[in-house]
Design a protein around this motif. Structure first.
Motif, short mmCIF file in Angstrom:
data_model
loop_
_atom_site.label_atom_id
_atom_site.label_comp_id
_atom_site.label_asym_id
_atom_site.label_seq_id
_atom_site.Cartn_x
_atom_site.Cartn_y
_atom_site.Cartn_z
N ASP A 152 13.46 -1.28 1.61
CA ASP A 152 12.93 -0.12 0.45
C ASP A 152 11.59 -0.58 0.85
O ASP A 152 10.61 0.46 -0.53
CB ASP A 152 13.64 0.50 -0.73
CG ASP A 152 13.49 -1.19 -1.26
OD1 ASP A 152 13.42 -2.45 -0.85
OD2 ASP A 152 13.75 -0.59 -2.97
N ILE A 153 11.37 -1.26 1.21
CA ILE A 153 9.25 -1.61 1.10
C ILE A 153 9.06 -1.64 2.49
O ILE A 153 9.92 -2.52 3.48
CB ILE A 153 9.84 -2.84 0.01
CG1 ILE A 153 10.49 -4.10 0.61
CG2 ILE A 153 9.17 -2.55 -1.19
CD1 ILE A 153 9.91 -5.76 0.19
N ALA A 154 7.89 -1.25 2.87
CA ALA A 154 7.43 -1.97 4.35
C ALA A 154 5.90 -2.13 3.54
O ALA A 154 5.06 -1.43 2.80
CB ALA A 154 7.24 -1.07 5.07
N GLY A 155 4.87 -3.09 4.39
CA GLY A 155 3.18 -2.68 4.81
C GLY A 155 2.57 -1.95 5.12
O GLY A 155 3.22 -1.56 6.21
N GLN A 156 2.19 -0.20 4.30
CA GLN A 156 2.44 0.42 5.19
C GLN A 156 0.42 1.12 4.63
O GLN A 156 0.20 0.57 3.89
CB GLN A 156 2.34 1.85 4.13
CG GLN A 156 4.69 1.59 4.56
CD GLN A 156 4.81 2.22 3.01
OE1 GLN A 156 5.68 3.28 2.83
NE2 GLN A 156 5.33 1.25 2.30
N LEU A 157 -0.17 1.89 5.59
CA LEU A 157 -1.28 2.01 5.58
C LEU A 157 -1.29 3.17 4.29
O LEU A 157 -0.48 3.78 3.96
CB LEU A 157 -1.40 3.86 6.69
CG LEU A 157 -1.35 3.33 7.82
CD1 LEU A 157 -1.81 4.37 9.07
CD2 LEU A 157 -1.80 2.55 8.35
N PRO A 158 -2.50 2.71 3.17
CA PRO A 158 -2.51 3.09 2.29
C PRO A 158 -2.71 4.45 2.14
O PRO A 158 -2.45 5.50 2.81
CB PRO A 158 -4.61 3.20 2.01
CG PRO A 158 -4.77 1.45 3.48
CD PRO A 158 -3.88 2.76 4.48
N ALA A 159 -2.26 4.94 0.74
CA ALA A 159 -1.61 6.10 0.28
C ALA A 159 -2.58 7.13 -0.08
O ALA A 159 -3.35 6.85 0.02
CB ALA A 159 -0.70 5.63 -0.79
N GLY A 160 -2.04 8.36 1.24
CA GLY A 160 -3.26 9.15 0.97
C GLY A 160 -4.38 9.03 2.28
O GLY A 160 -4.69 9.87 2.71
N PHE A 161 -4.02 8.35 3.42
CA PHE A 161 -4.35 8.37 4.87
C PHE A 161 -4.09 9.38 5.12
O PHE A 161 -2.98 9.65 5.33
CB PHE A 161 -3.99 6.49 5.66
CG PHE A 161 -4.78 6.33 7.03
CD1 PHE A 161 -5.67 5.82 6.59
CD2 PHE A 161 -3.60 6.99 7.28
CE1 PHE A 161 -6.05 5.88 8.33
CE2 PHE A 161 -4.65 7.43 9.24
CZ PHE A 161 -5.12 6.08 9.52
N ASP A 162 -5.03 10.03 5.69
CA ASP A 162 -4.75 11.55 6.70
C ASP A 162 -5.64 11.55 7.73
O ASP A 162 -7.04 11.67 7.83
CB ASP A 162 -4.90 12.92 5.91
CG ASP A 162 -4.75 14.04 6.65
OD1 ASP A 162 -4.73 13.57 7.65
OD2 ASP A 162 -5.13 14.81 5.90
N PRO A 163 -5.25 10.90 9.12
CA PRO A 163 -6.11 11.16 10.12
C PRO A 163 -7.22 12.94 10.52
O PRO A 163 -7.57 12.33 10.84
CB PRO A 163 -4.89 11.37 11.68
CG PRO A 163 -3.80 10.84 11.09
CD PRO A 163 -3.49 10.41 9.54
N THR A 164 -6.27 13.67 9.78
CA THR A 164 -7.25 15.24 9.88
C THR A 164 -8.36 14.53 9.47
O THR A 164 -9.78 15.34 9.76
CB THR A 164 -6.64 16.15 9.59
OG1 THR A 164 -6.52 16.11 8.07
CG2 THR A 164 -5.22 16.23 9.95
N ARG A 165 -8.33 13.80 8.20
CA ARG A 165 -10.07 13.69 8.00
C ARG A 165 -11.21 12.23 8.75
O ARG A 165 -12.01 12.17 7.98
CB ARG A 165 -9.99 13.20 6.73
CG ARG A 165 -9.35 14.25 4.92
CD ARG A 165 -9.49 13.76 3.91
NE ARG A 165 -9.18 12.77 3.49
CZ ARG A 165 -7.42 11.66 3.48
NH1 ARG A 165 -7.35 12.48 2.65
NH2 ARG A 165 -7.28 10.78 2.77
N LEU A 166 -10.28 11.82 9.21
CA LEU A 166 -11.24 10.63 10.60
C LEU A 166 -11.36 11.74 11.65
O LEU A 166 -11.61 10.12 12.36
CB LEU A 166 -9.85 9.33 10.33
CG LEU A 166 -10.10 9.30 9.02
CD1 LEU A 166 -8.68 8.24 9.20
CD2 LEU A 166 -10.99 8.96 8.15
N GLY A 167 -11.28 12.60 11.54
CA GLY A 167 -11.28 13.23 13.25
C GLY A 167 -11.12 13.76 13.92
O GLY A 167 -11.00 14.06 15.35
#
Length: 609
Positions: A152-167
């Protein structure tokens, strides 16, 4: 000057980038600069009219209290699974129909396809609105059911990370597997940390001398699912999905979009040791002068398929075990701790930019570290695929005359100059016991002085295990450690495993050790993967090279390097201020087909824009 220099790096993972990860790793807290960058990355704030504003309300925010305002600590690191719901994972079980199953389809061809699959138990009836298919009682069909995964756990990209905001646009995100997206983001960041625009690189280096050794341990899991599972389920069909499953394609994207190399393309697949092997291949290419600039690294994702596979192997810590031991998510990865219960998966990876030292000096590229040597090794006769072995220790065979000993001596270093070890440290018995024994034996074989402690870094305690990309994070962290003279503590080491008491000269500190900038001359990392592949990378402090320059040479280099650092800072700020994209969307080819051939056949050819 012929040493291999690390001149840039980009990291994408549970802390967003290397800067935030390093802050947490060494001091357990985010700096104000980290908080601004992370709040921006997670989509909480924007810069407008000279101030930072809340993205939703448009109100001015207190940049000194962003960690609390947006609870950033809960958005990073190892945390509860937000990639998929482990309690709602579907499986398809075969059942026998106890009565006829009737359903409608619109045309005859579809109806016939059902009949041909099981002609003995299927008949088709013409209906007013198409055709009625009857699957008879006693037929075997597969029915979806819920089959939870007890992880039930993992090291994940930060919550709210969205590639559409990054180009990235929605079409790119739909077509390109996330593993390649991670690579594009990290590689764009790596060129920023190098302080060089790839277009400037083209003017300095023949494009056939720009190589790629990036790889992956597993590859694009979404693409694999679409090819092998979704196609069987007759859903989410992507016409070009096959190409996205090829591991070298994920490595090719940055070359296609960002740096446009024409040089050697060697893409290792070495399970969890992939990033380290990638650096080894890169170092070999540069040393053999088959390339002048290499883009290395590795990436992997986190998925329900991988989570189930590792769970069934009993390799990862289960939710029940975590609850029984009372561990919060960020306490669950515990390298070398007696209460460890398995590793914690993570997603992401890193890009490493390398060139020879003379190239770095000539171009004024920042030197974050020197690859003194990089090696991989197998583990001989074994019966267990995942069990790690001692093969890497052979780099110390012969002591001072060993591969590692000679690599150190070439830079004027010795066994006592290795001031830190970054272990693979997966938080499993099999790995931690073997790997610490390996380093203990290796240090003694090299002739390390008795009583000279060798501090250990267990980075996966905070990041989790990125599989193929793990050693990229380790290498970047090792460079940060050497540059600042700081060795992070062994996080979550509450009850040291007493079986490691005989691992002298290894030192497992639960406190940060601060020796000061330049005090740590070298470090070494190991990375161990399924399939009995082990790898080691020895890194020397950049000062080892710079100390050999004349005063005039050092002054000239320092001026150019400082200019590149300024470029780096300006580029990073420009991204957050909205003046340029994190990922710029790619550079268009400016050459015609004839010009391209002319360039490649001219040893002095360069691309000048």
């Amino acid at each position: 000057a012929h040493a291999v220099a690390i001149v840039g790096f980009g990291e994408i993972g549970p802390f967003g980038n290397a800067r935030a990860r390093w802050s947490i790793e060494k001091s357990q807290r985010l700096t104000s600069a980290d908080a601004i960058e992370l709040a921006w990355l997670c989509g909480h704030i924007k810069f407008e009219n000279g101030e930072w504003l809340d993205l939703e309300s448009g109100d001015t925010v207190d940049v000194n209290d962003l960690v609390n305002t947006y609870d950033l600590n809960s958005a990073i690191g190892i945390r509860e699974n937000a990639v998929f719901d482990p309690n709602m994972v579907e499986a398809y079980s075969e059942v026998l129909l106890s009565e006829d199953l009737v359903f409608h389809v619109p045309d005859a061809d579809i109806a016939d396809s059902f009949k041909r699959q099981d002609p003995a138990n299927t008949h088709v009836v013409v209906a007013e609105d198409g055709f009625k298919v009857v699957r008879k009682a006693g037929a075997r069909v597969r029915v979806p059911r819920i089959d939870p995964i007890d992880r039930d756990i993992a090291g994940q990209l930060p919550a709210g990370f969205d590639p559409t905001r990054l180009g990235f646009d929605s079409q790119q995100l739909e077509q390109i597997d996330p593993v390649a997206i991670y690579n594009l983001l990290a590689t764009a960041e790596a060129f920023r940390t190098a302080g060089i625009d790839p277009r400037e690189l083209w003017a300095e280096i023949h494009p056939s001398r720009i190589a790629c050794t990036q790889g992956s341990g597993i590859g694009g899991m979404r693409a694999l699912r679409r090819l092998y599972a979704d196609s069987v389920l007759d859903q989410n069909k992507q016409s070009d999905v096959l190409q996205e499953t090829l591991i070298n394609v994920g490595a090719a994207y940055p070359g296609m979009y960002i740096y446009g190399g024409y040089g050697p393309m060697i893409n290792p697949v070495s399970a969890c040791a992939t990033a380290a092997v990638s650096v080894e291949v890169a170092s070999d290419l540069l040393t053999a002068r088959k390339a002048d600039f290499v883009v290395a690294g590795a990436f992997d994702d986190f998925s329900k398929e991988g989570a189930r596979g590792f769970a069934e192997m009993q390799a990862t810590i289960s939710a029940d075990e975590r609850a029984r031991r009372g561990f919060d998510p960020d306490q669950s990865s515990r390298p070398c701790d007696a209460r460890r219960g398995g590793f914690v998966e993570s997603q992401g990876g890193g890009t490493i930019l390398l060139c020879r030292g003379d190239t770095a000096i000539e171009l004024g590229l920042p030197i974050y570290g020197l690859v003194a040597g990089a090696w991989s090794a197998a583990d001989g006769l074994q019966k267990s695929v995942p069990a790690p072995g001692p093969g890497v220790s052979a780099i110390g065979a012969g002591g001072l005359s060993s591969p590692l000993g000679q690599a150190l001596d070439t830079l004027g270093l010795g066994a006592d100059d290795i001031g830190v070890v970054s272990i693979h440290g997966t938080s499993t018995d099999a790995n931690d016991l073997n790997e610490t024994q390996l380093h203990s034996n290796l240090a003694k074989a090299l002739g390390r002085s008795a009583g000279n402690p060798l501090p250990v870094i267990g980075q996966k305690a905070i990041t989790g295990h990125a599989k193929g990309g793990a050693a990229a994070w380790q290498l970047i962290g090792l460079c940060q450690s050497l540059n600042e003279g700081i060795i992070p503590p062994m996080h979550n080491l509450d009850e040291p495993d007493r079986r490691l008491d005989d691992r002298a000269p290894l030192l497992f500190s639960d406190e940060t050790l601060n020796y000061g900038p330049g005090a740590i001359r070298a470090g070494i990392l190991t990375s161990l993967g399924f399939g009995h592949v082990g790898a080691a990378v020895c890194v020397a402090n950049a000062n080892v090279l710079l100390e050999g320059l004349s005063e005039t040479e050092l002054e000239y280099y320092s001026q150019r390097r400082d200019a590149r650092w300024n470029y780096q800072l300006k580029a990073q700020y420009s991204v957050m201020l909205g003046e340029q994209q994190y990922f710029g969307g790619g550079v268009d080819k400016t050459l015609s087909a004839d010009q391209e051939y002319e360039l490649l056949l001219d040893p002095n050819g360069r691309i000048v824009l």
